[in-house]
Design an enzyme around this catalytic site. Sequence first.
Site, PDB file in Angstrom:
ATOM      1  N   ASP A 185      -2.988   5.977  -3.556  1.00  0.00           N
ATOM      2  CA  ASP A 185      -1.727   5.338  -2.934  1.00  0.00           C
ATOM      3  C   ASP A 185      -1.060   4.225  -3.716  1.00  0.00           C
ATOM      4  O   ASP A 185      -1.676   4.214  -5.028  1.00  0.00           O
ATOM      5  CB  ASP A 185      -2.306   4.597  -1.436  1.00  0.00           C
ATOM      6  CG  ASP A 185      -3.211   3.807  -1.537  1.00  0.00           C
ATOM      7  OD1 ASP A 185      -3.886   3.568  -2.738  1.00  0.00           O
ATOM      8  OD2 ASP A 185      -3.126   2.932  -0.610  1.00  0.00           O
TER       9      ASP A 185
ATOM     10  N   ASP B  27      -6.274   1.735  -3.794  1.00  0.00           N
ATOM     11  CA  ASP B  27      -7.371   1.417  -2.869  1.00  0.00           C
ATOM     12  C   ASP B  27      -7.849   2.764  -1.850  1.00  0.00           C
ATOM     13  O   ASP B  27      -8.909   2.877  -1.159  1.00  0.00           O
ATOM     14  CB  ASP B  27      -7.394   0.157  -2.121  1.00  0.00           C
ATOM     15  CG  ASP B  27      -6.633   0.257  -0.910  1.00  0.00           C
ATOM     16  OD1 ASP B  27      -5.591   1.168  -0.870  1.00  0.00           O
ATOM     17  OD2 ASP B  27      -6.674  -0.839  -0.181  1.00  0.00           O
TER      18      ASP B  27
ATOM     19  N   ASP C 293      -1.422   1.022  -3.987  1.00  0.00           N
ATOM     20  CA  ASP C 293      -2.130   0.009  -4.611  1.00  0.00           C
ATOM     21  C   ASP C 293      -3.667   0.239  -5.051  1.00  0.00           C
ATOM     22  O   ASP C 293      -4.313  -0.456  -5.495  1.00  0.00           O
ATOM     23  CB  ASP C 293      -2.326  -1.315  -3.785  1.00  0.00           C
ATOM     24  CG  ASP C 293      -2.903  -1.109  -2.740  1.00  0.00           C
ATOM     25  OD1 ASP C 293      -2.999   0.137  -2.073  1.00  0.00           O
ATOM     26  OD2 ASP C 293      -3.841  -1.789  -2.030  1.00  0.00           O
TER      27      ASP C 293
ATOM     28  N   SER D 258       0.759  -1.043  -0.024  1.00  0.00           N
ATOM     29  CA  SER D 258      -0.109   0.059   0.262  1.00  0.00           C
ATOM     30  C   SER D 258       0.781   1.247  -0.028  1.00  0.00           C
ATOM     31  O   SER D 258       1.541   1.815  -0.800  1.00  0.00           O
ATOM     32  CB  SER D 258      -0.941  -0.012   1.285  1.00  0.00           C
ATOM     33  OG  SER D 258      -1.887   0.980   1.173  1.00  0.00           O
TER      34      SER D 258
END
Length: 475
Positions: free
Chosen positions: A246, A250, A248, A111
């Site tokens: 961010d 999400d 990834d 992340s």
Amino acid sequence: MVNMLNSHHILKNSQIAFGTSGARGLVSDFTNNVCGAFTHAFIDVIKPEFRFDTIAIAIDNRPSSHSMAMACAKAAQQANIKVIYYGVVPTPALAYVSMQQNLPCIMVTGSHIPFDRNGLKFYRPDGEITKQDEVGILNAQIEFEAITNTTEIEVNRDAVNQYISRYTSLFANQPLLGKRIGIYEHSSAGRDLYHTIFNQLGADVIRLERSDVFVPIDTEAVAEEDRVKARNWTQQYQLDALFSTDGDGDRPLLADEHGEWLRGDILGLLCAQALNIEALAVPVSCNTAIELTQSFKQVIRTKIGSPYVIAAFDTLKNQYRSFAGFEANGGFLLGSDIAIGDKVLKSLPTRDAILPAIIALTANMTEPLSKSVNALPKRITASDRIKNFATERSNAIIANAIKAPQQFVLALGYTQKIISNINQTDGLRITFNDGDIIHLRPSGNAPELRCYAESDVEQHALDYVSNTLLKVQTL
């Protein structure tokens, strides 16, 4: 001679731990066998509940993610499970395509944390694993062959195509026609598809600052350099909004026409209002403007982390036609199917970055984004963190503060403040009698101490955060 390993033994000695969402740790600790142990244990834990012969895997753009994914794939193959590899895609894209196919999946991502760390996120065919599943994975006793080599797997494009279609097929026309949207691409896992979504929705897209070096964007603690970039780009390109995520994909970042990044929970609130969501589950750290709007029939406050938000959906699903959740980081979790015009947007109970941005931008096309924000109750939140701050130290400070909260407040220098409420749902959240709030909690993903603050005055919220983080280091 075959070298056999035990998943419980490997994970117990791995230095890898589950945080607020997924298992996280140093890249050096995510060896092939650690990735293999997690994969074998995950498959074993969900097998009794689901029938499957295939698992999906995807990655973010971290340098270490591909090799970790191949180790996970090798372990799945050892368990006689076929693998679909989607390559670099946003986490919600992987989760969505897997749920449509009733398959479990693993996302290799850290992340927003620095590139020397990484992680694994696990999804059952019906969504994110539970905290109970996490315990099961750590305690599973699976014997597997040591992973000494891996093989490449061809990339499947279905996750990208279905994720794009999920949003572009919602509208009969082009709702963003005439709008100029900037996309700060950096190293986000969705950087190759966001411009397609916004283009197909009619926007004039400006693609900005793609990076071949991993950039650890934290949507809850936006760096000052990224605030400056947003203001400069918005002015330079005359943008109506600026979008980013961010690592990834999400957790969203959305800036208004002035280049000011919206707080994630404010973006989530705008999205939930526009979707006419009846009930919400949100972490305790989210802005209290949520309740002050009186837009929702029920708001459940949870511990921080998407698994806790999703667990609260069990309480809401039998009472309300529509329900959702979001976090202070902006990730929006759609718990129920939603009608948009004559189309149905299927539920996606995991953090998503693109949904709140699109809905907020299309909700009131005749008004600038800042006007929608300014129409909300004026409650300002701020947050930041101390990096490389031992979790044990954070826990000790919070434990002592709970024992003597007024003394703790005085030690922070707030000599005139009177405590009206103490909330220990997650960390320590202190509300003063004037409505101001300070909240401390250790990060669930890294050795960091986070501070959140809320006030009617922006500078007050900012001062609470900076002063509190400064003072706690002397305690």
